[in-house]
Design an enzyme around this catalytic site. Structure first.
Site, mmCIF file in Angstrom:
data_model
loop_
_atom_site.group_PDB
_atom_site.id
_atom_site.type_symbol
_atom_site.label_atom_id
_atom_site.label_comp_id
_atom_site.label_asym_id
_atom_site.label_seq_id
_atom_site.Cartn_x
_atom_site.Cartn_y
_atom_site.Cartn_z
ATOM 1 N N ASP A 32 0.867 -1.173 0.000
ATOM 2 C CA ASP A 32 0.000 0.000 0.000
ATOM 3 C C ASP A 32 0.908 1.229 0.000
ATOM 4 O OD1 ASP A 32 -2.233 1.699 0.414
ATOM 5 O OD2 ASP A 32 -1.925 1.591 2.588
ATOM 6 N N ARG A 33 0.412 2.362 -0.460
ATOM 7 C CA ARG A 33 1.283 3.548 -0.505
ATOM 8 C C ARG A 33 1.075 4.452 0.713
ATOM 9 N NH1 ARG A 33 0.639 8.459 -4.549
ATOM 10 N NH2 ARG A 33 -0.296 9.275 -2.647
ATOM 11 N N ASP A 34 -0.091 5.081 0.800
ATOM 12 C CA ASP A 34 -0.329 6.038 1.884
ATOM 13 C C ASP A 34 -0.431 5.298 3.213
ATOM 14 O OD1 ASP A 34 -0.414 8.218 0.059
ATOM 15 O OD2 ASP A 34 -2.493 7.728 -0.421
ATOM 16 N N ASP A 40 0.165 8.998 5.958
ATOM 17 C CA ASP A 40 -1.161 9.206 5.378
ATOM 18 C C ASP A 40 -1.745 10.505 5.916
ATOM 19 O OD1 ASP A 40 -3.591 9.037 4.202
ATOM 20 O OD2 ASP A 40 -4.161 7.120 5.082
ATOM 21 N N TYR A 43 -5.097 12.370 1.228
ATOM 22 C CA TYR A 43 -5.047 12.812 -0.166
ATOM 23 C C TYR A 43 -3.714 13.466 -0.535
ATOM 24 C CZ TYR A 43 -10.013 11.879 0.347
ATOM 25 O OH TYR A 43 -11.212 11.275 0.619
ATOM 26 N N GLN A 76 -7.036 5.706 -4.782
ATOM 27 C CA GLN A 76 -6.851 7.145 -4.976
ATOM 28 C C GLN A 76 -8.193 7.808 -5.260
ATOM 29 O OE1 GLN A 76 -4.030 9.043 -4.616
ATOM 30 N NE2 GLN A 76 -3.002 7.236 -3.786
ATOM 31 N N CYS A 128 -16.292 -0.331 -8.487
ATOM 32 C CA CYS A 128 -15.364 -1.052 -9.351
ATOM 33 C C CYS A 128 -14.850 -2.313 -8.673
ATOM 34 C CB CYS A 128 -14.189 -0.143 -9.698
ATOM 35 S SG CYS A 128 -13.267 0.346 -8.235
ATOM 36 N N CYS A 130 -11.513 -2.724 -8.531
ATOM 37 C CA CYS A 130 -10.111 -2.447 -8.195
ATOM 38 C C CYS A 130 -9.947 -1.748 -6.857
ATOM 39 C CB CYS A 130 -9.410 -1.668 -9.315
ATOM 40 S SG CYS A 130 -10.269 -0.259 -10.035
ATOM 41 N N LYS A 132 -9.617 -1.327 -3.230
ATOM 42 C CA LYS A 132 -9.503 -2.227 -2.084
ATOM 43 C C LYS A 132 -10.662 -1.967 -1.127
ATOM 44 C CE LYS A 132 -5.358 -0.567 -1.566
ATOM 45 N NZ LYS A 132 -4.017 -0.187 -1.032
ATOM 46 N N ASP A 157 -1.747 -0.928 5.729
ATOM 47 C CA ASP A 157 -2.014 -0.440 7.090
ATOM 48 C C ASP A 157 -3.502 -0.345 7.393
ATOM 49 O OD1 ASP A 157 -2.601 1.788 5.524
ATOM 50 O OD2 ASP A 157 -1.902 3.195 7.066
HETATM 51 ZN ZN ZN Z 1 -11.398 1.262 -9.090
#
Ligand code: ZN
Length: 191
Positions: A32-34, A40, A43, A76, A128, A130, A132, A157
């Site tokens: 995961d990124r943020d 985090d 945004y 995002q 969607c 995609c 999570k 996280d």
């Molecule tokens: Zn999506």
């Protein structure tokens, strides 16, 4: 049919790294990124708000050194909400690639979900496959990069990260916001 369900995600959104590692093999770590790479702060979409998590670049460099590819998977919804554009997201992703590469850390790709089921306009307003905890980004990464799920795991996280990993058939590990290098070394069993 599973294929039809997968197609509900639409084409997975990804930024292939401009600096792929060239690491051979089928093993990868999904991050995961943020909250895992950078703090985090809600945004985050530009370098002036990028605050690295302790040990984050070192963790990726270390994973590279032991033969693991690294792939980001990041929700995002700020794109759906209009806080920033996909173009801004991609530019920031390139900046992150450069920031990591300067520290000896290389990633293969960044998968991102720009959708939200109830906020947003046009094609971004979408329940969607995609976002999570749905597994679409991880499944796409496994397929695109020809990875072996048995040689992959995820670090996130949020419970939604773990759920996405498990739905994609790989283990998920909940990062405790300590030092990412220490955390992944323990996971791999050399810490
Ligand atoms: Zn999506």
């Amino acid at each position: 049919m599973p294929e039809d369900r997968a197609n509900l995600a639409g084409p997975a959104r990804r930024v292939l790294s401009a600096r792929p590692s060239g690491i051979p093999g089928l093993a990868a770590v999904f991050l995961d990124r943020d909250g895992v790479l950078n703090r985090d702060l809600d945004y985050v979409h530009s370098s002036d708000r990028f605050e690295p998590v302790p040990g984050a670049a070192e963790a990726i460099a270390w994973l590279n050194a032991i033969g693991r590819k690294v792939v980001f998977v990041t929700n995002q919804a700020g794109i759906a909400r209009g806080y920033y554009s996909e173009e801004q997201f991609v530019a920031f992703t390139r900046w992150i690639e450069d920031w990591l590469a300067a520290r000896g850390a290389l990633i293969e790709a960044t998968y991102y979900c720009p959708h939200h089921p109830t906020a947003g306009t046009g094609s971004y307003l979408l329940a969607c496959g995609c976002r999570k905890p749905q597994p679409g980004m991880i499944r796409a990464g496994l397929a695109d990069l020809a990875l072996d799920p048995a040689q992959c795991f995820l670090v996130g996280d949020q419970p939604t990260d773990i759920a996405a990993a498990e739905a994609a058939g790989i283990p998920g590990h909940l990062f405790d916001h300590s030092n990412l290098l220490d955390f992944v070394r323990r996971l791999v069993g050399t810490g």
